[in-house]
Structure formats: C-alpha cells, structure tokens
Write an enzyme that holds these catalytic residues in place. Sequence first.
Site, PDB file in Angstrom:
ATOM      1  CG  ASP A  66      16.246 -19.322 -23.337  1.00 37.12           C
ATOM      2  OD1 ASP A  66      17.274 -19.538 -23.944  1.00 37.12           O
ATOM      3  OD2 ASP A  66      15.715 -20.325 -22.623  1.00 37.12           O
TER       4      ASP A  66
ATOM      5  CB  SER B 246      14.964 -26.346 -25.431  1.00 34.85           C
ATOM      6  OG  SER B 246      14.865 -26.806 -24.099  1.00 34.85           O
TER       7      SER B 246
ATOM      8  CG  HIS C   1      18.370 -23.280 -23.335  1.00 32.54           C
ATOM      9  ND1 HIS C   1      17.421 -22.760 -23.239  1.00 32.54           N
ATOM     10  CD2 HIS C   1      18.500 -24.739 -23.463  1.00 32.54           C
ATOM     11  CE1 HIS C   1      16.489 -23.905 -23.316  1.00 32.54           C
ATOM     12  NE2 HIS C   1      17.289 -24.795 -23.502  1.00 32.54           N
TER      13      HIS C   1
END
Length: 286
Positions: free
Chosen positions: A134, A213, A104
């Site tokens: 992911d 992230s 993402h």
Amino acid sequence: MIDREPGPYLPQRAPRRLGLSASIAVAVLVLGLSLGLALGSVLSARSGATLYDEDVVTSVFEAVSPAVFEIVITGPSGRLFGPGSGTGSGFLVDDLGHIVTNHHVIDGATGITVRLIDGRILDATRVGTSPADDLAVVHVDALELADIEPLLLADSDDVGPGQMAIAVGSPFRRLGTVTVGVVSGRGQGPASVLNRPIADMIQTDAALNFGNSGGPLLNAAGEVIGIATSVRQSSEGSAGYRVGFAVPSNVLRDLMPELLKPQLVRRPWLGISGGSLTRVASETLG
C-alpha cells in the site's frame, strides 16, 4: 492559625483550656489538614499537566507541515471527493520532487494534483506503486518545492509501544491537521488490497481519519516512523475503539529504489500463513 473577629451576631466566649485528649485531637486535625492541602496541591498541579509536551508537538508540526501535502485524484468521471476516496495525504521524501503516499489513494486515478499548505496546487505524475505494501510515489516539479525540506525516515525497528506518535495530514480535506498519541503496539494490521497482511505494522491511538491515508506518522524528533494507512474500529462505531495502522518506514526505505521507477512493484508471496492450533481444532481436524 488565622485569628478572625467574631461576627456581629456571634456572642464572644471566654477562652477555655483544652484537655489532653482534646489537644491530641486538634493536633491530629491540623496534621490531617496540612497533608490534605499538600496532596491537593500535587493533584491540582497534575490535573493541569498535559498528556504530551506541547513544545515538542508544535515544533514538529511547524518543521514538517510544509512538506506534507493533500493528494487529490481525478477519476474517469471527474474528481472524487467522497469519503475515503479521491483525496489523501503525502509527504516529500527527497529534493527531486518525489512524494510518498498510499497505493489506495491514487489507485485508478487518471489525474493527480498536489495541494501545498501555502495553497499552491501542482500537477503530479505517478511513478512506482506497490499494492502489496500500500505504498506509492508521485512526482512534481522539484523547482516548485525547492524551499521545502524533505522529511527524514527513522529506523522503524527502534519504534516500540509508548513512544510518541504524531500524525500530520489532510483528513476531510483539512490540510495542516495534526493529531497526537502513542505507538500502541506492533504487529499485523489490516490486509492490503491484495488480501495480504503487511508485516510489522505500527499501531497508534493518534486519530487517523479519511484523508490521513498516505501522510506521515512521526516521532518526537520529527522523523517518519510510518505511513498512515488504515483504521480498524469496533462495530459500535465512534462509541467503540479505533486503532490506526501505519506501514513501517523501513518498508518504504527498502522499496524506494523500486518505487522511483515508473512500474508496478510485484512482491513475491508464498501464500501460507500460520496460527495457533487449539485442542478443539486439532480434534476436529483429526
């Protein structure tokens, strides 16, 4: 017992002999004071103790921070610096210039750059990506990273609640940020962009924020136990609870051969999930 000279305004009194009951009372008082002082010393020592070994955290950060990067993407309308989009983290996984991050983080990117902790900015190219997990890999010129040691992957099957969890990344574009906590649990975390659960996610109370992230979650040995992916928080916001989630390192290890190819990894999915059936639900469903 400390002898004190009487103050100038206190009259001196002749010493009196204590009775048996008074002597016992004094002995109990002295014993109580001694125990209180001993307990106070213990509590004082404990209150000064840290919740983690500072030397361990410092040494881990110093060892891994050169191999942790900020990922910045360029979208159709230019660079995106909004909260939760356009920037993320990543880490060097081999000596060939491959950097792991989240799917993402680079999804929809028309251009990708990588910022190092020494300030250098390198152009990167997308390699493989797996939306279901992911995870993604980008590549930079290996010669630019020749002096940086790649991070090692731990066996995430050995990770359990209570173990130290150290997150290093670039939250809010502050590269070189470290937060510390513990592994607070194992289990199913938030769904991926394909609305599929990622199995056996690692939960942590180490603070994860926008920009973390794709960064590594590490153990006390400086090995990667997971890839920071998402945060779930209560409706109360900052006043409520926050639980961070990381994709287990073994998922990355198994996928690496596929992620090192310029492709979209498509994982098989049965589309069936299970759950507990309550008596009320059973009766309602007949």
